[in-house]
Design a protein around this motif. Structure first.
Motif, PDB file in Angstrom:
ATOM      1  N   GLN A 112       0.825  -1.206   0.000  1.00  0.00           N
ATOM      2  CA  GLN A 112       0.000   0.000   0.000  1.00  0.00           C
ATOM      3  C   GLN A 112       0.865   1.265   0.000  1.00  0.00           C
ATOM      4  O   GLN A 112       0.594   2.206  -0.747  1.00  0.00           O
ATOM      5  CB  GLN A 112      -0.964   0.007   1.195  1.00  0.00           C
ATOM      6  N   ILE A 113       1.918   1.274   0.787  1.00  0.00           N
ATOM      7  CA  ILE A 113       2.809   2.446   0.798  1.00  0.00           C
ATOM      8  C   ILE A 113       3.545   2.546  -0.527  1.00  0.00           C
ATOM      9  O   ILE A 113       3.707   3.638  -1.077  1.00  0.00           O
ATOM     10  CB  ILE A 113       3.763   2.394   2.002  1.00  0.00           C
ATOM     11  N   SER A 114       3.950   1.414  -1.081  1.00  0.00           N
ATOM     12  CA  SER A 114       4.599   1.418  -2.390  1.00  0.00           C
ATOM     13  C   SER A 114       3.682   2.056  -3.437  1.00  0.00           C
ATOM     14  O   SER A 114       4.118   2.898  -4.231  1.00  0.00           O
ATOM     15  CB  SER A 114       4.958  -0.020  -2.794  1.00  0.00           C
ATOM     16  N   GLU A 115       2.411   1.673  -3.426  1.00  0.00           N
ATOM     17  CA  GLU A 115       1.453   2.247  -4.384  1.00  0.00           C
ATOM     18  C   GLU A 115       1.185   3.721  -4.098  1.00  0.00           C
ATOM     19  O   GLU A 115       1.040   4.519  -5.033  1.00  0.00           O
ATOM     20  CB  GLU A 115       0.159   1.442  -4.367  1.00  0.00           C
ATOM     21  N   ASP A 116       1.143   4.105  -2.828  1.00  0.00           N
ATOM     22  CA  ASP A 116       0.964   5.526  -2.486  1.00  0.00           C
ATOM     23  C   ASP A 116       2.131   6.358  -3.021  1.00  0.00           C
ATOM     24  O   ASP A 116       1.931   7.468  -3.538  1.00  0.00           O
ATOM     25  CB  ASP A 116       0.862   5.719  -0.971  1.00  0.00           C
ATOM     26  N   LEU A 117       3.345   5.830  -2.913  1.00  0.00           N
ATOM     27  CA  LEU A 117       4.522   6.551  -3.380  1.00  0.00           C
ATOM     28  C   LEU A 117       4.510   6.737  -4.888  1.00  0.00           C
ATOM     29  O   LEU A 117       5.015   7.742  -5.404  1.00  0.00           O
ATOM     30  CB  LEU A 117       5.791   5.846  -2.906  1.00  0.00           C
ATOM     31  N   GLN A 118       3.916   5.793  -5.625  1.00  0.00           N
ATOM     32  CA  GLN A 118       3.785   5.961  -7.080  1.00  0.00           C
ATOM     33  C   GLN A 118       2.993   7.226  -7.395  1.00  0.00           C
ATOM     34  O   GLN A 118       3.381   8.027  -8.256  1.00  0.00           O
ATOM     35  CB  GLN A 118       3.073   4.748  -7.691  1.00  0.00           C
ATOM     36  N   LEU A 119       1.879   7.402  -6.693  1.00  0.00           N
ATOM     37  CA  LEU A 119       1.045   8.593  -6.916  1.00  0.00           C
ATOM     38  C   LEU A 119       1.751   9.861  -6.470  1.00  0.00           C
ATOM     39  O   LEU A 119       1.642  10.896  -7.134  1.00  0.00           O
ATOM     40  CB  LEU A 119      -0.297   8.445  -6.194  1.00  0.00           C
ATOM     41  N   ILE A 120       2.469   9.776  -5.363  1.00  0.00           N
ATOM     42  CA  ILE A 120       3.200  10.956  -4.889  1.00  0.00           C
ATOM     43  C   ILE A 120       4.212  11.397  -5.946  1.00  0.00           C
ATOM     44  O   ILE A 120       4.321  12.590  -6.251  1.00  0.00           O
ATOM     45  CB  ILE A 120       3.870  10.691  -3.524  1.00  0.00           C
ATOM     46  N   VAL A 121       4.940  10.457  -6.527  1.00  0.00           N
ATOM     47  CA  VAL A 121       5.908  10.807  -7.576  1.00  0.00           C
ATOM     48  C   VAL A 121       5.190  11.466  -8.750  1.00  0.00           C
ATOM     49  O   VAL A 121       5.639  12.488  -9.271  1.00  0.00           O
ATOM     50  CB  VAL A 121       6.721   9.573  -8.035  1.00  0.00           C
ATOM     51  N   GLY A 122       4.064  10.905  -9.167  1.00  0.00           N
ATOM     52  CA  GLY A 122       3.290  11.517 -10.254  1.00  0.00           C
ATOM     53  C   GLY A 122       2.847  12.928  -9.922  1.00  0.00           C
ATOM     54  O   GLY A 122       2.954  13.845 -10.747  1.00  0.00           O
ATOM     55  N   HIS A 123       2.378  13.143  -8.702  1.00  0.00           N
ATOM     56  CA  HIS A 123       1.916  14.468  -8.292  1.00  0.00           C
ATOM     57  C   HIS A 123       3.077  15.455  -8.142  1.00  0.00           C
ATOM     58  O   HIS A 123       2.938  16.633  -8.477  1.00  0.00           O
ATOM     59  CB  HIS A 123       1.107  14.373  -6.999  1.00  0.00           C
ATOM     60  N   VAL A 124       4.218  14.984  -7.680  1.00  0.00           N
ATOM     61  CA  VAL A 124       5.406  15.845  -7.593  1.00  0.00           C
ATOM     62  C   VAL A 124       5.796  16.304  -8.994  1.00  0.00           C
ATOM     63  O   VAL A 124       6.124  17.480  -9.211  1.00  0.00           O
ATOM     64  CB  VAL A 124       6.570  15.110  -6.888  1.00  0.00           C
ATOM     65  N   CYS A 125       5.747  15.400  -9.963  1.00  0.00           N
ATOM     66  CA  CYS A 125       6.062  15.774 -11.350  1.00  0.00           C
ATOM     67  C   CYS A 125       5.098  16.845 -11.848  1.00  0.00           C
ATOM     68  O   CYS A 125       5.516  17.811 -12.505  1.00  0.00           O
ATOM     69  CB  CYS A 125       6.035  14.554 -12.264  1.00  0.00           C
ATOM     70  N   MET A 126       3.822  16.719 -11.530  1.00  0.00           N
ATOM     71  CA  MET A 126       2.847  17.731 -11.943  1.00  0.00           C
ATOM     72  C   MET A 126       3.197  19.098 -11.371  1.00  0.00           C
ATOM     73  O   MET A 126       3.119  20.119 -12.060  1.00  0.00           O
ATOM     74  CB  MET A 126       1.439  17.355 -11.480  1.00  0.00           C
ATOM     75  N   LYS A 127       3.574  19.149 -10.106  1.00  0.00           N
ATOM     76  CA  LYS A 127       3.965  20.417  -9.473  1.00  0.00           C
ATOM     77  C   LYS A 127       5.192  20.996 -10.179  1.00  0.00           C
ATOM     78  O   LYS A 127       5.296  22.196 -10.391  1.00  0.00           O
ATOM     79  CB  LYS A 127       4.272  20.213  -7.990  1.00  0.00           C
ATOM     80  N   TYR A 128       6.110  20.126 -10.542  1.00  0.00           N
ATOM     81  CA  TYR A 128       7.322  20.528 -11.244  1.00  0.00           C
ATOM     82  C   TYR A 128       6.976  21.164 -12.590  1.00  0.00           C
ATOM     83  O   TYR A 128       7.541  22.187 -12.969  1.00  0.00           O
ATOM     84  CB  TYR A 128       8.213  19.300 -11.411  1.00  0.00           C
ATOM     85  N   PHE A 129       6.037  20.555 -13.317  1.00  0.00           N
ATOM     86  CA  PHE A 129       5.627  21.112 -14.611  1.00  0.00           C
ATOM     87  C   PHE A 129       5.027  22.504 -14.441  1.00  0.00           C
ATOM     88  O   PHE A 129       5.279  23.406 -15.232  1.00  0.00           O
ATOM     89  CB  PHE A 129       4.614  20.215 -15.315  1.00  0.00           C
ATOM     90  N   ALA A 130       4.210  22.676 -13.419  1.00  0.00           N
ATOM     91  CA  ALA A 130       3.585  23.991 -13.171  1.00  0.00           C
ATOM     92  C   ALA A 130       4.655  25.042 -12.912  1.00  0.00           C
ATOM     93  O   ALA A 130       4.585  26.157 -13.429  1.00  0.00           O
ATOM     94  CB  ALA A 130       2.629  23.903 -11.983  1.00  0.00           C
ATOM     95  N   GLU A 131       5.668  24.681 -12.131  1.00  0.00           N
ATOM     96  CA  GLU A 131       6.762  25.601 -11.834  1.00  0.00           C
ATOM     97  C   GLU A 131       7.558  25.949 -13.092  1.00  0.00           C
ATOM     98  O   GLU A 131       7.900  27.100 -13.315  1.00  0.00           O
ATOM     99  CB  GLU A 131       7.679  24.976 -10.779  1.00  0.00           C
ATOM    100  N   LYS A 132       7.833  24.928 -13.925  1.00  0.00           N
ATOM    101  CA  LYS A 132       8.562  25.174 -15.168  1.00  0.00           C
ATOM    102  C   LYS A 132       7.791  26.138 -16.073  1.00  0.00           C
ATOM    103  O   LYS A 132       8.368  27.025 -16.680  1.00  0.00           O
ATOM    104  CB  LYS A 132       8.806  23.859 -15.934  1.00  0.00           C
ATOM    105  N   LYS A 133       6.484  25.949 -16.147  1.00  0.00           N
ATOM    106  CA  LYS A 133       5.648  26.816 -16.995  1.00  0.00           C
ATOM    107  C   LYS A 133       5.670  28.244 -16.480  1.00  0.00           C
ATOM    108  O   LYS A 133       5.777  29.192 -17.260  1.00  0.00           O
ATOM    109  CB  LYS A 133       4.210  26.270 -17.028  1.00  0.00           C
ATOM    110  N   ASN A 134       5.597  28.407 -15.161  1.00  0.00           N
ATOM    111  CA  ASN A 134       5.600  29.744 -14.568  1.00  0.00           C
ATOM    112  C   ASN A 134       6.912  30.481 -14.793  1.00  0.00           C
ATOM    113  O   ASN A 134       6.947  31.712 -14.801  1.00  0.00           O
ATOM    114  CB  ASN A 134       5.291  29.686 -13.074  1.00  0.00           C
ATOM    115  N   LYS A 135       8.009  29.748 -15.004  1.00  0.00           N
ATOM    116  CA  LYS A 135       9.312  30.363 -15.210  1.00  0.00           C
ATOM    117  C   LYS A 135       9.575  30.682 -16.678  1.00  0.00           C
ATOM    118  O   LYS A 135      10.566  31.303 -17.011  1.00  0.00           O
ATOM    119  CB  LYS A 135      10.420  29.456 -14.664  1.00  0.00           C
ATOM    120  N   GLN A 136       8.698  30.225 -17.579  1.00  0.00           N
ATOM    121  CA  GLN A 136       8.907  30.490 -19.013  1.00  0.00           C
ATOM    122  C   GLN A 136       8.519  31.902 -19.371  1.00  0.00           C
ATOM    123  O   GLN A 136       7.678  32.514 -18.876  1.00  0.00           O
ATOM    124  CB  GLN A 136       8.095  29.508 -19.868  1.00  0.00           C
TER     125      GLN A 136
END
Length: 189
Positions: free
Chosen positions: A165-189
């Motif tokens: 269950q924690i392994s599967e939770d971490l998969q989603l956390i990584v996906g959500h962290v990537c989404m936050k990263y994309f938003a930050e990259k867009k804001n810096k363009q």
């Protein structure tokens, strides 16, 4: 009693902040962002809860990331089409349900993300092998000891946690962290 489980979860999820995983998560996020810029495809797959997570992350990359970037990613959860999966499982074997889809749809420079607790499921390993042969960028988000997928993916994000269950939770956390990263990259363009 619930506090005990919450504390356990919190301590386990803190594995995400380990430096080696931070670097590997950034590599995944950078490859995904490059794929968005180059209009490449992203494929995600897993079994059981990880298959559901593949669909969740694909949704986030199409719509959630798209809201921030102006246009979503070209992404497909290979677990989402039950007709294709059952056809392939019946005709050529369950171990090829993802590799056959990659063989047909994948191209050099595309991205494959496999989600797995054990890292040893044959269908996941076959998908990685075919994707590597094609010249795709392969990433794995893994739990337990990482299994064979840890060795054959080009970038393995491994959480040494013996809890599915924690392994599967971490998969989603990584996906959500990537989404936050994309938003930050867009804001810096």
């Amino acid at each position: 009693m619930i506090k005990k489980f919450l504390d356990y979860y919190k301590n386990q999820v803190n594995l995400l902040t380990e430096e080696h995983n931070t670097i590997k998560i950034k590599k995944l996020a950078d490859d995904l962002y490059r794929s968005w810029n180059q209009k490449k495809n992203i494929f995600i797959c897993g079994n059981g809860g990880s298959a559901a997570n593949a669909m969740h992350i694909a949704n986030d990359f199409i719509y959630g990331a798209g809201k921030n970037l102006g246009k979503g990613f070209k992404v497909e959860a290979l677990s989402s089409n039950s007709s294709v999966i059952t056809c392939l499982a019946n005709d050529i074997g369950y171990e090829k349900i993802y590799s056959e889809q990659i063989r047909v749809k994948g191209e050099k420079g595309d991205v494959l993300i496999v989600l797995s607790g054990s890292g040893n499921s044959k269908n996941i390993l076959n998908a990685l092998k075919i994707a590597n042969k094609i010249g795709m960028k392969t990433h794995a988000i893994l739990g337990f000891d990482g299994g064979y997928a840890k060795r054959i993916s080009k970038n393995s994000i491994h959480f040494s946690v013996n809890d599915m269950q924690i392994s599967e939770d971490l998969q989603l956390i990584v996906g959500h962290v990537c989404m936050k990263y994309f938003a930050e990259k867009k804001n810096k363009q």
